[in-house]
Design a protein around this motif. Structure first.
Motif, PDB file in Angstrom:
ATOM      1  N   ALA A 231       0.847  -1.192   0.000  1.00 24.01           N
ATOM      2  CA  ALA A 231       0.000   0.000   0.000  1.00 24.01           C
ATOM      3  C   ALA A 231       0.881   1.241   0.000  1.00 24.01           C
ATOM      4  CB  ALA A 231      -0.899  -0.009   1.231  1.00 24.01           C
ATOM      5  N   THR A 232       0.334   2.320  -0.500  1.00 24.06           N
ATOM      6  CA  THR A 232       1.087   3.569  -0.518  1.00 24.06           C
ATOM      7  C   THR A 232       0.306   4.660   0.199  1.00 24.06           C
ATOM      8  OG1 THR A 232       0.155   4.198  -2.653  1.00 24.06           O
ATOM      9  CG2 THR A 232       2.267   3.054  -2.690  1.00 24.06           C
ATOM     10  N   PHE A 233       1.037   5.618   0.669  1.00 27.30           N
ATOM     11  CA  PHE A 233       0.497   6.818   1.281  1.00 27.30           C
ATOM     12  C   PHE A 233       0.389   7.847   0.171  1.00 27.30           C
ATOM     13  CE2 PHE A 233       1.054  10.816   3.703  1.00 27.30           C
ATOM     14  CZ  PHE A 233       0.096  10.639   4.696  1.00 27.30           C
ATOM     15  N   THR A 234      -0.779   8.428  -0.008  1.00 28.08           N
ATOM     16  CA  THR A 234      -1.008   9.342  -1.121  1.00 28.08           C
ATOM     17  C   THR A 234      -1.164  10.781  -0.636  1.00 28.08           C
ATOM     18  OG1 THR A 234      -3.414   9.153  -0.997  1.00 28.08           O
ATOM     19  CG2 THR A 234      -2.239   7.498  -2.356  1.00 28.08           C
ATOM     20  N   GLN A 235      -1.193  11.684  -1.585  1.00 27.94           N
ATOM     21  CA  GLN A 235      -1.434  13.082  -1.243  1.00 27.94           C
ATOM     22  C   GLN A 235      -2.818  13.227  -0.619  1.00 27.94           C
ATOM     23  OE1 GLN A 235      -0.098  16.324  -3.836  1.00 27.94           O
ATOM     24  NE2 GLN A 235      -2.152  17.186  -3.659  1.00 27.94           N
ATOM     25  N   ALA A 236      -3.787  12.459  -1.074  1.00 28.10           N
ATOM     26  CA  ALA A 236      -5.132  12.502  -0.474  1.00 28.10           C
ATOM     27  C   ALA A 236      -5.079  12.071   0.992  1.00 28.10           C
ATOM     28  CB  ALA A 236      -6.092  11.619  -1.265  1.00 28.10           C
ATOM     29  N   ASP A 237      -4.255  11.076   1.312  1.00 28.74           N
ATOM     30  CA  ASP A 237      -4.082  10.657   2.704  1.00 28.74           C
ATOM     31  C   ASP A 237      -3.482  11.797   3.528  1.00 28.74           C
ATOM     32  OD1 ASP A 237      -4.975   7.975   2.234  1.00 28.74           O
ATOM     33  OD2 ASP A 237      -2.963   7.445   1.519  1.00 28.74           O
ATOM     34  N   LEU A 238      -2.498  12.462   2.957  1.00 33.21           N
ATOM     35  CA  LEU A 238      -1.861  13.581   3.646  1.00 33.21           C
ATOM     36  C   LEU A 238      -2.857  14.715   3.876  1.00 33.21           C
ATOM     37  CD1 LEU A 238       0.523  15.125   4.835  1.00 33.21           C
ATOM     38  CD2 LEU A 238       1.175  15.760   2.484  1.00 33.21           C
ATOM     39  N   VAL A 239      -3.651  15.035   2.872  1.00 37.60           N
ATOM     40  CA  VAL A 239      -4.642  16.107   2.997  1.00 37.60           C
ATOM     41  C   VAL A 239      -5.625  15.777   4.118  1.00 37.60           C
ATOM     42  CG1 VAL A 239      -6.614  17.200   1.839  1.00 37.60           C
ATOM     43  CG2 VAL A 239      -4.406  17.007   0.657  1.00 37.60           C
ATOM     44  N   ARG A 240      -6.058  14.535   4.208  1.00 35.03           N
ATOM     45  CA  ARG A 240      -6.953  14.126   5.288  1.00 35.03           C
ATOM     46  C   ARG A 240      -6.292  14.350   6.642  1.00 35.03           C
ATOM     47  NH1 ARG A 240      -6.709  10.112   8.284  1.00 35.03           N
ATOM     48  NH2 ARG A 240      -5.358   8.886   6.924  1.00 35.03           N
ATOM     49  N   CYS A 241      -5.017  13.986   6.745  1.00 36.06           N
ATOM     50  CA  CYS A 241      -4.282  14.176   8.002  1.00 36.06           C
ATOM     51  C   CYS A 241      -4.098  15.654   8.327  1.00 36.06           C
ATOM     52  CB  CYS A 241      -2.930  13.462   7.936  1.00 36.06           C
ATOM     53  SG  CYS A 241      -3.060  11.663   7.944  1.00 36.06           S
ATOM     54  N   ILE A 242      -3.824  16.457   7.322  1.00 29.63           N
ATOM     55  CA  ILE A 242      -3.683  17.899   7.537  1.00 29.63           C
ATOM     56  C   ILE A 242      -4.984  18.475   8.074  1.00 29.63           C
ATOM     57  CG2 ILE A 242      -3.425  20.140   6.383  1.00 29.63           C
ATOM     58  CD1 ILE A 242      -1.426  18.761   4.474  1.00 29.63           C
ATOM     59  N   ARG A 243      -6.084  18.111   7.438  1.00 30.56           N
ATOM     60  CA  ARG A 243      -7.387  18.627   7.880  1.00 30.56           C
ATOM     61  C   ARG A 243      -7.681  18.212   9.318  1.00 30.56           C
ATOM     62  NH1 ARG A 243      -9.933  17.438   2.095  1.00 30.56           N
ATOM     63  NH2 ARG A 243      -9.932  19.573   1.316  1.00 30.56           N
ATOM     64  N   GLU A 244      -7.378  16.969   9.645  1.00 34.04           N
ATOM     65  CA  GLU A 244      -7.671  16.461  10.979  1.00 34.04           C
ATOM     66  C   GLU A 244      -6.761  17.063  12.044  1.00 34.04           C
ATOM     67  OE1 GLU A 244      -7.637  12.177  13.279  1.00 34.04           O
ATOM     68  OE2 GLU A 244      -8.159  12.217  11.157  1.00 34.04           O
ATOM     69  N   ALA A 245      -5.465  17.185  11.728  1.00 30.08           N
ATOM     70  CA  ALA A 245      -4.496  17.624  12.732  1.00 30.08           C
ATOM     71  C   ALA A 245      -4.322  19.143  12.798  1.00 30.08           C
ATOM     72  CB  ALA A 245      -3.139  16.970  12.462  1.00 30.08           C
ATOM     73  N   ALA A 246      -4.435  19.813  11.661  1.00 27.44           N
ATOM     74  CA  ALA A 246      -4.102  21.238  11.633  1.00 27.44           C
ATOM     75  C   ALA A 246      -5.207  22.127  11.082  1.00 27.44           C
ATOM     76  CB  ALA A 246      -2.823  21.437  10.805  1.00 27.44           C
ATOM     77  N   GLY A 247      -6.258  21.541  10.567  1.00 26.72           N
ATOM     78  CA  GLY A 247      -7.346  22.343  10.024  1.00 26.72           C
ATOM     79  C   GLY A 247      -7.065  22.810   8.609  1.00 26.72           C
ATOM     80  N   GLU A 248      -8.003  23.562   8.088  1.00 27.69           N
ATOM     81  CA  GLU A 248      -7.889  24.040   6.708  1.00 27.69           C
ATOM     82  C   GLU A 248      -8.300  25.493   6.633  1.00 27.69           C
ATOM     83  OE1 GLU A 248      -9.474  22.860   2.229  1.00 27.69           O
ATOM     84  OE2 GLU A 248     -10.205  21.748   3.953  1.00 27.69           O
ATOM     85  N   ASP A 249      -7.467  26.301   6.019  1.00 24.70           N
ATOM     86  CA  ASP A 249      -7.778  27.705   5.790  1.00 24.70           C
ATOM     87  C   ASP A 249      -8.794  27.776   4.659  1.00 24.70           C
ATOM     88  OD1 ASP A 249      -7.617  30.347   4.507  1.00 24.70           O
ATOM     89  OD2 ASP A 249      -5.982  30.699   5.915  1.00 24.70           O
ATOM     90  N   GLU A 250      -9.853  28.541   4.850  1.00 22.55           N
ATOM     91  CA  GLU A 250     -10.887  28.612   3.819  1.00 22.55           C
ATOM     92  C   GLU A 250     -10.391  29.241   2.525  1.00 22.55           C
ATOM     93  OE1 GLU A 250     -13.488  32.452   4.973  1.00 22.55           O
ATOM     94  OE2 GLU A 250     -13.552  30.812   6.424  1.00 22.55           O
ATOM     95  N   GLY A 251      -9.257  29.924   2.565  1.00 22.28           N
ATOM     96  CA  GLY A 251      -8.715  30.530   1.356  1.00 22.28           C
ATOM     97  C   GLY A 251      -7.827  29.597   0.554  1.00 22.28           C
ATOM     98  N   LEU A 252      -7.664  28.366   1.023  1.00 27.24           N
ATOM     99  CA  LEU A 252      -6.793  27.406   0.362  1.00 27.24           C
ATOM    100  C   LEU A 252      -7.584  26.161  -0.005  1.00 27.24           C
ATOM    101  CD1 LEU A 252      -3.909  26.371  -0.386  1.00 27.24           C
ATOM    102  CD2 LEU A 252      -3.800  25.466   1.936  1.00 27.24           C
ATOM    103  N   ASP A 253      -7.434  25.710  -1.236  1.00 26.78           N
ATOM    104  CA  ASP A 253      -8.092  24.484  -1.682  1.00 26.78           C
ATOM    105  C   ASP A 253      -7.100  23.333  -1.579  1.00 26.78           C
ATOM    106  OD1 ASP A 253      -9.576  22.476  -2.848  1.00 26.78           O
ATOM    107  OD2 ASP A 253      -9.480  23.324  -4.874  1.00 26.78           O
TER     108      ASP A 253
END
Length: 86
Positions: free
Chosen positions: A2-24
């Motif tokens: 199995a591989t770790f993907t950018q989508a996996d990283l994005v999920r982790c970023i959202r969960e751990a650090a949140g998401e700025d509404e100005g960034l997609d």
């Protein structure tokens, strides 16, 4: 293997650090630095700890996990460290 993907990283970023509404985060972020996306070193520590916990790996504290790294570098590092059994 199995591989770790950018989508996996994005999920982790959202969960751990949140998401700025100005960034997609679902956009073309592979070569942006985390700092340019608004994530400081504290946020990246949170993301790194979450990834380590979920995958059972230890990520080194280096240029590929800090605020000046890119998602592409982070994903490549995680995939280098993933055991074949995951």
């Amino acid at each position: 293997m199995a591989t770790f993907t950018q989508a996996d990283l994005v999920r982790c970023i959202r969960e751990a650090a949140g998401e700025d509404e100005g960034l997609d985060l679902d956009g073309d972020i592979a070569d942006m630095t985390f700092a340019d996306m608004g994530y400081d070193s504290v946020a990246m520590v949170e993301v790194t700890l979450l990834v380590e916990r979920e995958l059972g790996i230890n990520l080194p504290e280096d240029d590929r996990t800090g605020k000046d790294a890119t998602p592409k570098q982070f994903v490549e590092l995680v995939n280098e460290l993933l055991p074949a059994s995951i």
